[in-house]
Scaffold this motif. Structure first.
Motif, PDB file in Angstrom:
ATOM      1  N   ARG A 104      30.114  41.392  58.786  1.00 18.00           N
ATOM      2  CA  ARG A 104      31.138  40.440  59.332  1.00 18.00           C
ATOM      3  C   ARG A 104      31.231  39.150  58.619  1.00 18.00           C
ATOM      4  NH1 ARG A 104      28.998  40.593  64.769  1.00 18.00           N
ATOM      5  NH2 ARG A 104      28.856  42.759  65.584  1.00 18.00           N
ATOM      6  N   SER A 105      32.168  38.370  59.158  1.00 18.36           N
ATOM      7  CA  SER A 105      32.485  37.190  58.603  1.00 18.36           C
ATOM      8  C   SER A 105      31.510  36.127  59.002  1.00 18.36           C
ATOM      9  CB  SER A 105      33.918  36.661  58.735  1.00 18.36           C
ATOM     10  OG  SER A 105      34.004  36.312  60.004  1.00 18.36           O
TER      11      SER A 105
ATOM     12  N   ASP B   6      25.685  31.407  53.302  1.00 18.33           N
ATOM     13  CA  ASP B   6      26.775  32.324  53.689  1.00 18.33           C
ATOM     14  C   ASP B   6      26.002  33.653  54.188  1.00 18.33           C
ATOM     15  OD1 ASP B   6      28.868  34.785  53.885  1.00 18.33           O
ATOM     16  OD2 ASP B   6      30.333  33.252  53.041  1.00 18.33           O
ATOM     17  N   TYR B   7      25.771  33.980  55.544  1.00 23.90           N
ATOM     18  CA  TYR B   7      24.984  34.767  56.043  1.00 23.90           C
ATOM     19  C   TYR B   7      25.461  36.339  55.885  1.00 23.90           C
ATOM     20  CZ  TYR B   7      22.021  31.093  57.807  1.00 23.90           C
ATOM     21  OH  TYR B   7      21.073  30.023  57.989  1.00 23.90           O
TER      22      TYR B   7
ATOM     23  N   PHE C  71      28.557  33.820  63.752  1.00 20.05           N
ATOM     24  CA  PHE C  71      28.181  32.672  64.819  1.00 20.05           C
ATOM     25  C   PHE C  71      29.179  32.653  66.183  1.00 20.05           C
ATOM     26  CE2 PHE C  71      26.687  31.318  60.790  1.00 20.05           C
ATOM     27  CZ  PHE C  71      25.322  30.959  61.055  1.00 20.05           C
ATOM     28  N   SER C  72      29.802  33.554  66.214  1.00 18.17           N
ATOM     29  CA  SER C  72      30.739  33.761  67.596  1.00 18.17           C
ATOM     30  C   SER C  72      29.982  33.935  68.682  1.00 18.17           C
ATOM     31  CB  SER C  72      31.593  34.800  67.575  1.00 18.17           C
ATOM     32  OG  SER C  72      32.371  35.011  68.223  1.00 18.17           O
TER      33      SER C  72
END
Length: 277
Positions: A38-39, A240-241, A44-45
């Motif tokens: 995921r980006s 950056d997770y 965080f969506s």
């Protein structure tokens, strides 16, 4: 009939509990792999799904730009593999000595060795660091291989296992003209494969996951192991997770593979070692 139905219900409930236990155990790993694809915006969506995204390559590129991850992976493999091989050999040698030889103060030395297991590792971290600095081993792999090759737990485990080896085999080999070291290498080690497998897996996992020691000793990026690289990633990658989860996935996969391959011998070795002596 009633007993049969009752037994089936109990067995079904047991399987359900075991399935839930497996699901709870493996879900964090599955979710880690999902986040690795995921980006940062998707992570965080507010709308989350439990399926893979399409940003794995981008996250991997961010990871490679932040730290030399594949060099760090090689370092971890090298340290864990070499350290495990040396530890298995020397702990087996020590365990064999305590199990099959009689010498002065044998029991006292053995219990003194076991007493060192009661000392928390953090208490010795400062003396250990001073010694490594004195030896000139800073920013090298020697501190993670040499000091632990004959550790108390490994010698204890192999001693418990080797006590079950019949002494007649050793006596017969001596009559046939075998030297003591030849007996150990050609007879004792092959017989002890189960115990060695258990010790090897435990040692490999411990070395692979080690953080405190490498964090103190390893100073250059090229010498970092994977756990150290992951701790540095947060600063250099701006937390950056997605990239962090890729690094964590790379770190987790090898130990899962090692445990799956050697799990049967690991369990057999631990059970045999625990019931001997």
């Amino acid at each position: 009939m009633k007993n049969s139905i009752r037994g089936s219900i109990k067995k079904s409930l047991l399987y359900i509990v075991l399935f839930l236990g497996v699901l709870i155990t493996f879900f964090p790993f599955f979710y880690m792999f999902v986040l690795a694809t995921r980006s940062r915006a998707e992570i965080f969506s507010s709308t989350q799904t439990l399926w893979f995204g399409d940003h794995f390559i981008n996250n991997l590129q961010i990871l490679r730009d932040s730290v030399p991850i594949f060099r760090n992976l090689f370092n971890s493999i090298f340290v864990a593999t070499i350290g495990t091989a040396f530890t298995m050999f020397f702990c087996a040698l020590g365990g064999y000595g305590f199990a099959k030889y009689d010498f002065k103060w044998k029991d006292k030395l053995f219990f003194a060795m076991l007493a060192t297991m009661m000392i928390p590792g953090l208490l010795s971290i400062i003396p250990w660091f001073i010694m490594m600095n004195y030896f000139g081993w800073m920013d090298t792999f020697y501190p993670f291989i040499i000091p632990g090759i004959a550790n108390a737990f490994g010698i204890f485990l192999m001693r418990q296992f080797m006590e079950s080896i019949p002494g007649d085999i050793i006596d017969a080999a001596r009559i046939d003209g075998c030297g003591e070291f030849e007996i150990f290498c050609r007879i004792i080690l092959p017989i002890s494969k189960t115990g060695l497998s258990a010790l090897g897996i435990l040692t490999f996992l411990g070395s692979w996951n080690a953080l405190m020691g490498p964090l103190l000793i390893l100073q250059s990026e090229e010498m970092w192991t994977l756990p150290v690289a992951l701790t540095r990633l947060a600063d250099s990658a701006g937390v950056d997770y997605g990239a962090t989860m890729v690094g964590a996935s790379i770190a987790v996969v090898p130990i899962i593979v090692v445990f799956v391959i050697g799990s049967k011998k690991f369990m057999a070795g631990m059970l045999e070692g625990a019931t001997k002596g």
